[in-house]
Design a protein around this motif. Sequence first.
Motif, PDB file in Angstrom:
ATOM      1  N   PHE A   1      19.151  18.442  49.757  1.00 37.77           N
ATOM      2  CA  PHE A   1      18.096  18.521  50.432  1.00 37.77           C
ATOM      3  C   PHE A   1      17.526  19.979  49.938  1.00 37.77           C
ATOM      4  CE2 PHE A   1      14.715  17.891  53.799  1.00 37.77           C
ATOM      5  CZ  PHE A   1      14.015  18.793  53.712  1.00 37.77           C
ATOM      6  N   VAL A   2      15.974  20.065  50.118  1.00 35.98           N
ATOM      7  CA  VAL A   2      15.434  21.454  49.944  1.00 35.98           C
ATOM      8  C   VAL A   2      15.051  21.675  51.539  1.00 35.98           C
ATOM      9  CG1 VAL A   2      14.300  22.991  48.727  1.00 35.98           C
ATOM     10  CG2 VAL A   2      15.974  21.786  47.447  1.00 35.98           C
TER      11      VAL A   2
ATOM     12  N   ASP B   1      10.168  20.579  56.556  1.00 38.85           N
ATOM     13  CA  ASP B   1      11.503  21.143  57.328  1.00 38.85           C
ATOM     14  C   ASP B   1      12.047  21.252  56.656  1.00 38.85           C
ATOM     15  OD1 ASP B   1      14.311  18.685  58.156  1.00 38.85           O
ATOM     16  OD2 ASP B   1      13.666  20.067  58.516  1.00 38.85           O
ATOM     17  N   TYR B   2      13.372  22.557  56.462  1.00 34.14           N
ATOM     18  CA  TYR B   2      14.096  23.327  55.067  1.00 34.14           C
ATOM     19  C   TYR B   2      15.518  23.118  54.953  1.00 34.14           C
ATOM     20  CZ  TYR B   2       9.046  25.324  54.723  1.00 34.14           C
ATOM     21  OH  TYR B   2       8.152  24.869  54.145  1.00 34.14           O
ATOM     22  N   ALA B   3      16.224  23.346  54.915  1.00 26.83           N
ATOM     23  CA  ALA B   3      17.572  23.567  53.806  1.00 26.83           C
ATOM     24  C   ALA B   3      17.555  25.035  55.396  1.00 26.83           C
ATOM     25  CB  ALA B   3      17.734  23.265  52.976  1.00 26.83           C
ATOM     26  N   ASP B   4      18.661  25.239  55.306  1.00 24.61           N
ATOM     27  CA  ASP B   4      19.140  26.424  55.988  1.00 24.61           C
ATOM     28  C   ASP B   4      18.936  27.451  55.019  1.00 24.61           C
ATOM     29  OD1 ASP B   4      21.211  25.749  59.117  1.00 24.61           O
ATOM     30  OD2 ASP B   4      18.724  25.757  58.513  1.00 24.61           O
ATOM     31  N   SER B   5      19.744  27.467  53.844  1.00 18.89           N
ATOM     32  CA  SER B   5      20.093  27.871  52.769  1.00 18.89           C
ATOM     33  C   SER B   5      18.600  28.527  52.619  1.00 18.89           C
ATOM     34  CB  SER B   5      20.365  26.964  51.590  1.00 18.89           C
ATOM     35  OG  SER B   5      20.257  25.887  50.695  1.00 18.89           O
ATOM     36  N   VAL B   6      17.496  28.148  52.204  1.00 24.59           N
ATOM     37  CA  VAL B   6      15.781  28.449  51.490  1.00 24.59           C
ATOM     38  C   VAL B   6      15.057  28.771  52.757  1.00 24.59           C
ATOM     39  CG1 VAL B   6      16.693  26.683  49.880  1.00 24.59           C
ATOM     40  CG2 VAL B   6      14.652  25.861  51.765  1.00 24.59           C
TER      41      VAL B   6
ATOM     42  N   PRO C   1      20.636  33.368  41.864  1.00 32.52           N
ATOM     43  CA  PRO C   1      21.334  32.533  41.184  1.00 32.52           C
ATOM     44  C   PRO C   1      21.929  31.493  41.693  1.00 32.52           C
ATOM     45  CG  PRO C   1      22.309  34.882  40.786  1.00 32.52           C
ATOM     46  CD  PRO C   1      20.675  34.903  42.395  1.00 32.52           C
ATOM     47  N   GLU C   2      22.152  31.333  42.787  1.00 36.21           N
ATOM     48  CA  GLU C   2      22.766  30.243  43.263  1.00 36.21           C
ATOM     49  C   GLU C   2      21.596  28.811  43.686  1.00 36.21           C
ATOM     50  OE1 GLU C   2      23.389  33.083  44.205  1.00 36.21           O
ATOM     51  OE2 GLU C   2      23.149  33.316  47.038  1.00 36.21           O
ATOM     52  N   ASP C   3      20.204  29.052  43.411  1.00 37.21           N
ATOM     53  CA  ASP C   3      19.081  28.313  43.299  1.00 37.21           C
ATOM     54  C   ASP C   3      18.801  27.987  41.894  1.00 37.21           C
ATOM     55  OD1 ASP C   3      17.691  30.910  45.401  1.00 37.21           O
ATOM     56  OD2 ASP C   3      18.038  29.423  45.967  1.00 37.21           O
ATOM     57  N   THR C   4      19.642  27.944  41.314  1.00 36.16           N
ATOM     58  CA  THR C   4      19.770  27.282  39.726  1.00 36.16           C
ATOM     59  C   THR C   4      20.148  25.930  40.199  1.00 36.16           C
ATOM     60  OG1 THR C   4      20.538  29.433  38.755  1.00 36.16           O
ATOM     61  CG2 THR C   4      20.897  27.168  37.838  1.00 36.16           C
TER      62      THR C   4
END
Length: 121
Positions: free
Chosen positions: A46-47, A58-63, A87-90
């Motif tokens: 999920f993003v 709603d957002y994932a914590d990573s974004v 880079p980890e968003d690739t």
Amino acid sequence: VQLQASGGGLVQAGGSLRLSCAASGRTFSSYALGWFRQAPGKEREFVAAIGWSRDNTDYADSVKGRFTISRDNAKNTVYLQMNSLKPEDTSLYYCAARYGLSRYAYEYGYWGQGTQVTVSS
């Protein structure tokens, strides 16, 4: 509803991209829309998601703090503005639709094809 994602590409770390997902169907405004991503060998994650009300997101914590989801019901389109890319968003990014906000991929019944986002370091 049919979904068509676009806007992916190659960008350097720290850069920005805006993904779009155009939908067909007269009931677009009733749907919640989500963005998910899947990297090779990994599960779909999920993003972000937005409800029929644009204030319900709603957002994932990573974004969180870097990505913004929005929708234009007049254009039957949902957007994902991605800033400060890492880079980890690739990944291959997918849009999806369902009734009701959710962060679980299995609850979405309608999916677009993916659009590739590659972030170079």
